[in-house]
Design a protein around this motif. Structure first.
Motif, PDB file in Angstrom:
ATOM      1  N   SER A  81     -19.296-114.181 -35.170  1.00  0.00           N
ATOM      2  CA  SER A  81     -18.479-112.987 -34.979  1.00  0.00           C
ATOM      3  C   SER A  81     -17.612-113.136 -33.735  1.00  0.00           C
ATOM      4  CB  SER A  81     -19.400-111.781 -34.846  1.00  0.00           C
ATOM      5  OG  SER A  81     -18.818-110.786 -34.077  1.00  0.00           O
ATOM      6  N   SER A  82     -16.551-112.362 -33.682  1.00  0.00           N
ATOM      7  CA  SER A  82     -15.706-112.430 -32.490  1.00  0.00           C
ATOM      8  C   SER A  82     -16.229-111.524 -31.397  1.00  0.00           C
ATOM      9  CB  SER A  82     -14.285-112.063 -32.851  1.00  0.00           C
ATOM     10  OG  SER A  82     -14.265-111.041 -33.804  1.00  0.00           O
ATOM     11  N   PHE A  83     -17.180-110.660 -31.711  1.00  0.00           N
ATOM     12  CA  PHE A  83     -17.690-109.733 -30.697  1.00  0.00           C
ATOM     13  C   PHE A  83     -19.036-110.164 -30.139  1.00  0.00           C
ATOM     14  CE2 PHE A  83     -14.958-107.178 -33.392  1.00  0.00           C
ATOM     15  CZ  PHE A  83     -14.137-106.595 -32.442  1.00  0.00           C
ATOM     16  N   GLU A  84     -19.871-110.711 -31.020  1.00  0.00           N
ATOM     17  CA  GLU A  84     -21.261-110.898 -30.606  1.00  0.00           C
ATOM     18  C   GLU A  84     -21.401-111.955 -29.524  1.00  0.00           C
ATOM     19  OE1 GLU A  84     -24.142-110.790 -33.726  1.00  0.00           O
ATOM     20  OE2 GLU A  84     -22.828-109.596 -34.979  1.00  0.00           O
ATOM     21  N   GLY A  85     -20.487-112.932 -29.551  1.00  0.00           N
ATOM     22  CA  GLY A  85     -20.517-113.924 -28.496  1.00  0.00           C
ATOM     23  C   GLY A  85     -20.263-113.298 -27.136  1.00  0.00           C
ATOM     24  N   MET A  86     -19.428-112.276 -27.152  1.00  0.00           N
ATOM     25  CA  MET A  86     -19.094-111.579 -25.909  1.00  0.00           C
ATOM     26  C   MET A  86     -20.348-110.995 -25.271  1.00  0.00           C
ATOM     27  SD  MET A  86     -16.094-108.812 -25.843  1.00  0.00           S
ATOM     28  CE  MET A  86     -15.220-109.625 -27.135  1.00  0.00           C
ATOM     29  N   GLY A  87     -21.114-110.291 -26.112  1.00  0.00           N
ATOM     30  CA  GLY A  87     -22.350-109.713 -25.600  1.00  0.00           C
ATOM     31  C   GLY A  87     -23.304-110.802 -25.144  1.00  0.00           C
ATOM     32  N   ALA A  88     -23.364-111.891 -25.936  1.00  0.00           N
ATOM     33  CA  ALA A  88     -24.276-112.984 -25.605  1.00  0.00           C
ATOM     34  C   ALA A  88     -23.913-113.565 -24.251  1.00  0.00           C
ATOM     35  CB  ALA A  88     -24.202-114.058 -26.673  1.00  0.00           C
ATOM     36  N   SER A  89     -22.613-113.768 -24.039  1.00  0.00           N
ATOM     37  CA  SER A  89     -22.159-114.335 -22.778  1.00  0.00           C
ATOM     38  C   SER A  89     -22.552-113.447 -21.606  1.00  0.00           C
ATOM     39  CB  SER A  89     -20.645-114.517 -22.847  1.00  0.00           C
ATOM     40  OG  SER A  89     -20.066-114.359 -21.598  1.00  0.00           O
TER      41      SER A  89
END
Lengths: 666, 301
Positions: free
Chosen positions: B114-122
């Motif tokens: 996803s383009s969003f979930e990586g953001m949270g992961a980071s």
């Protein structure tokens, strides 16, 4: 067979190998060389195992007038490293069988490669055995040179050659320091035997000579700021070579440092503190750089630097303990360094092999071009994941064992010694935790970007799972890693024996006081097993419950956006961007792009490049070499390319020598 | 064993108290305190939707996350009762086991492509990394203070004598509460009630989880809160008899929950960019504790 002949036969096998390997057809060539590697490993491991469990091997080789007698000694420390070298080389050669298959057409190149691999292995083994400065330097140099040629296997690539030259120059800087150190000892003591170093330390100020040795060995090991060859050489080399280099050649720097550190007689505290501080800086710097890069082999190379930092912290702890006469601290420090050396050689070669498989299938080292490989290469993905968990020091794998040992060392150090050292210890403790957190970020990034999600670019050929030849050694490594994770008490007691036998007889360690430590290790292993069981149990339970209900497959939730495409996926770079922004004073991002001017009306294609600079390489070494070059440019007239002038120089030199001897000037 | 039971019991109503407190402070009646647990059970009975992009990593990640929390809970003692797992330096084990859970929840999020979930992961990886030194310095200071290195021994030999030690207790409680807030992605760092994916941390990571897995993750979060509450409670339950200890434990947990609720009601979330600095200041609090310990030990001359 006699130990002497066993060890000698390792040299003979190399000779046979060099003659045989070029003669054979490509297919048999690799198998033969693997067999020879195995033979060398067996012949040298037998005396090493003997040395590890009691009887050190010692004999003298007849040398020339210059050399004198050459002592060859396998004590427990050498044995420990010899076993690690053999294990890693065996795995590397086995993996190489599969990995080099694609190069079968380059016959000559391949013959050279495998012959050099043998020389490389044996020279490393002999480095651990020889205890005579000159002979040691020769073996050391052979190791550096053979590894250089192994690195530049793909010599038709410009970057590879550049990395090779960089490696060669830096290794020789290291050798220069070592030579200075050995000559220093020779002039003071009149002997090339290693015992002379210990004699020297007994009577003189220790720190300066140690510094010289530390720089010499530290370049090999990759301590900051002497690390800058690693991130160039590792990506350039074929993966099985990177694995072996990162697994063991770097460790021989550690071997040298431990060897010299064991001989120190005074100034232990000062040296210990310095090593600890340098190591912690090395650790943080290494992993921080690893987290921002996008070339996955470069990331692994920086990660090697981090692990050298952790090993170095163990050595520092050992010296501080020795300075305070605190046996507990001493032994925990050294045993954690030794165990982490073993652990790192295992999981780092595993990781290099796994990414080597990825490189072989995709021909790319740039993680931003990959993605979703877990579907095509599930086994490689799992192997990489196991390596990543281990290198992050997470339970239940082996990385955790050495980390908890070193944490225990720091905790022990906190309350046994004074204010300054307590502060040093607690800061090291915090830094180690910080390093752990950073490596979690690094490896989730690497695994997530390379193996998970969707492919980011269309590859020329679809990657498939690599052959069993390439997977088998990786499974073997994983098995050993689990055995360390679950039964650490065995490995820990072996390191205890190594340390015990390395201590001077006047200063024998009472092994009784380490029974609680062994129980501790046993407990850690037991709880790791418990954790694994719990984990599997919960997963099975979860599977049972999930299967009860309907399961549907759908697209990833796009947060309301209905036409997501692959290029919208989160990238590895953006994953680590907030970190690199936060610490941009260490990992500086260099960008190159053209702003769009207000006068630009029509769109045209533009380029945007960005790469992260190595702080020490860019700010210190680049600047220094630039200045040096500017100065040396004035002497360019000497090297003008005219043969006549060179002949004149020759004549000048001869005249100088002639008149010099005539008038007794030289 | 007792500590495990107590923490599981607390986890059943902990989040309920937080939500109830938030409701009351905002003038609503709010759901009963067992509502969050009922939600979890409802999720456990539901079917699941899996993304086509995901692999088996996505399937095992929630279980490993949950297992890691259970394992971490086993380390925590209760008063004079050892945790099931206890050895020298077990708090390192505690932190690293939790890190393994985090590792898997992060790669689980990245698995969706996803383009969003990586953001949270980071963000999650960054924040937990920055919080780590604070926890280790805190525990290291207590190791120095008590001369022991396992949770159980540290807590049983911890005794408050001088004024400084009370100050240290308060500081330590503050640091632990803050770490708990960060690790559970709560208010000053992350707002679990936000509806914009771009500003989420933990919530955006579990966007794609559903059914039993989502239930596991939510229950895991509740357990994690109870776990940190138990850590705080251990500061106070040192040498009392078992009944009083249990009482103190429950009171501390409830107070902690109410405090979380109040904190979330009356404070705004920090700007995303400033979170890192904020989290790192916790380390300086920990260093203050360390200096306090040195002061008590008389190591400053």
């Amino acid at each position: 067979m006699d130990n002497f002949w066993l060890i000698m036969s390792s040299a003979i096998i190399v000779g046979v190998g060099i003659f045989c390997i070029p003669m054979l057809p490509a297919k048999i060539k690799v198998f033969t060389s693997f067999l020879l590697v195995l033979l060398v490993a067996i012949t040298t491991s037998i005396p090493a195992v003997n040395a590890l469990f009691g009887t050190p091997v010692e004999f003298f080789l007849p040398g020339s007038v210059l050399f004198g007698e050459i002592p060859l000694r396998i004590d427990a420390l050498s044995a420990w490293f010899i076993l690690i070298i053999n294990l890693t080389c065996l795995n590397g050669a086995f993996y190489g069988i599969g990995y080099m298959k694609t190069y079968n057409a380059q016959k000559a190149n391949l013959s050279l490669h495998w012959s050099l691999f043998l020389i490389f292995q044996v020279s490393m083994l002999w480095v651990c055995m020889l205890q005579h400065s000159l002979a040691f330097l020769i073996a050391w140099e052979m190791m550096s040179l053979s590894s250089l040629f192994l690195v530049i296997f793909e010599h038709n690539k410009k970057d590879t050659l550049k990395a090779g030259i960089n490696y060669m120059v830096q290794m020789h800087l290291g050798v220069a320091f070592l030579t200075v150190g050995f000559i220093w000892v020779y002039f003071a003591q009149g002997s090339f035997n290693f015992i002379a170093i210990s004699d020297y330390f007994g009577t003189n100020f220790n720190a300066w000579l140690f510094l010289v040795f530390f720089v010499g060995f530290g370049i090999k090991a990759g301590f900051v700021p002497l690390h800058s060859w690693l991130p160039h050489a590792h990506p350039a080399a074929p993966s099985h070579i990177s694995g072996v280099m990162s697994g063991v050649i770097v460790k021989l720097g550690i071997y040298g440092i431990i060897r010299v550190a064991l001989m120190l007689q005074s100034e232990l505290l000062l040296i210990g503190e310095s090593i600890l501080i340098i190591s912690i800086i090395t650790g943080i710097f290494g992993i921080l750089n690893a987290s921002v890069h996008r070339d996955f082999k470069k990331m692994l190379a920086y990660c090697t630097i981090e692990n050298i930092g952790i090993i170095g912290a163990g050595i520092g702890l050992f010296l501080i303990g020795a300075g305070f006469n605190n046996t507990m601290l001493m032994v925990i420090g050294l045993s954690s360094a030794l165990l982490h050396t073993l652990n790192h050689s295992l999981f780092k070669s595993l990781l290099f092999f796994a990414v080597g498989s990825v490189y072989q299938q995709t021909h790319s080292r740039d993680m931003e071009k990959l993605g979703g490989l877990i579907r095509q290469m599930p086994q490689t993905a799992i192997l990489f994941l196991i390596g990543a968990i281990a290198i992050g020091g997470l339970p239940p794998l082996n990385g955790f064992i050495s980390e908890i040992l070193i944490y225990n060392g720091f905790l022990n150090g906190i309350h046994t010694i004074g204010l300054t050292h307590s502060t040093l210890m607690i800061l090291s403790l915090a830094s180690l935790a910080f390093i752990g957190g950073l490596s979690l970020l690094t490896f989730t990034k690497m695994f997530g970007t390379v193996f998970l999600g969707n492919p980011r670019q269309l590859l020329k050929n679809t990657p498939t799972e690599v052959s069993l030849w390439m997977r088998a050694p990786q499974y073997f490594i994983v098995a050993i890693m689990f055995s360390i994770g679950f039964f650490p008490q065995f490995y820990f007691s072996v390191t205890l024996q190594v340390i015990q036998s390395m201590m001077p007889i006047s200063n024998l360690i009472d092994l009784e006081i380490f029974t609680p430590m062994i129980t501790l290790m046993e407990n850690v292993g037991r709880y790791s097993i418990l954790f694994l069981v719990l984990l599997i149990g919960i997963f099975l339970l979860r599977n049972y419950f999930v299967k009860l209900q309907p399961i549907t497959q759908n697209n990833t939730w796009g947060c309301g956006y209905v036409a997501p495409n692959i290029s919208m996926q989160y990238t590895g770079k953006s994953y680590s961007k907030s970190l690199s922004k936060l610490l941009s004073f260490i990992v500086k991002e260099n960008k190159k792009y053209m702003e769009i001017e207000t006068s630009d009306i029509f769109p045209e294609s533009r380029k945007h490049t960005s790469h992260y600079a190595d702080f020490f390489e860019d700010n210190i070494f680049e600047q220094a070499t630039k200045r040096l070059l500017r100065g040396l440019n004035y002497f360019q007239f000497i090297q003008n390319g005219k043969v006549q002038m060179y002949v004149v120089y020759g004549i000048f030199f001869i005249l100088l020598v002639f008149f010099g001897t005539l008038f007794n000037l030289i | 064993m007792l500590s495990l039971v107590l923490m599981v019991v607390t986890s059943l109503f902990f989040m309920g108290i937080v939500i109830r407190t938030k409701s009351i402070t905002s003038g609503r009646k709010g759901p009963g305190i067992f509502q969050p647990m009922k939600d979890v059970i409802r999720l456990w009975k539901k079917g699941a939707v899996f993304s086509r992009t995901t692999s088996f990593i996505f399937q095992i990640a929630p279980s490993i996350y949950f297992a890691s929390i259970i394992m971490a809970i086993l380390v925590i003692p209760f008063g004079q009762y050892k945790g099931i797992v206890s050895f020298d330096g077990d708090f390192v084990f505690f932190a690293y086991v939790l890190a393994l859970g985090k590792f898997f929840s992060i790669i689980g999020a990245l698995d969706t492509g996803s383009s969003f979930e990586g953001m949270g992961a980071s963000r999650e990886a960054l924040y937990s990394m920055l919080a780590e030194p604070a926890f280790f310095i805190l525990m290291g200071s207590f190791a120095l203070y008590t001369g022991h290195t396992s949770f159980y021994e540290i807590f049983t030999s911890l005794h408050f004598g001088s004024y400084i030690s009370y100050a240290l207790g308060i500081l330590a409680t503050f640091v632990l509460i803050m770490i708990a807030m960060i690790e559970n992605s709560r208010m000053p760092v992350d707002d679990p009630k936000t509806h914009l994916e771009l500003t989420m941390v933990h919530e955006v990571m579990i966007l794609d989880n559903s059914g039993f897995d989502l239930g596991l993750i939510l229950f895991g979060t509740n357990l994690k809160f109870a776990m940190y509450g138990a850590l705080i409670a251990n500061f106070f339950t040192g040498s009392f008899s078992i009944l009083i200890s249990i009482l103190i434990f429950l009171v501390v947990q409830i107070l902690f929950a109410i405090m979380v609720g109040i904190l979330e009601s009356f404070s705004a979330r920090f700007r995303m960019g400033n979170n890192a600095q904020f989290i790192f200041t916790l380390t300086s609090f920990s260093i203050l504790i360390f200096f306090g310990v040195l002061l008590i030990m008389g190591k400053f001359v």
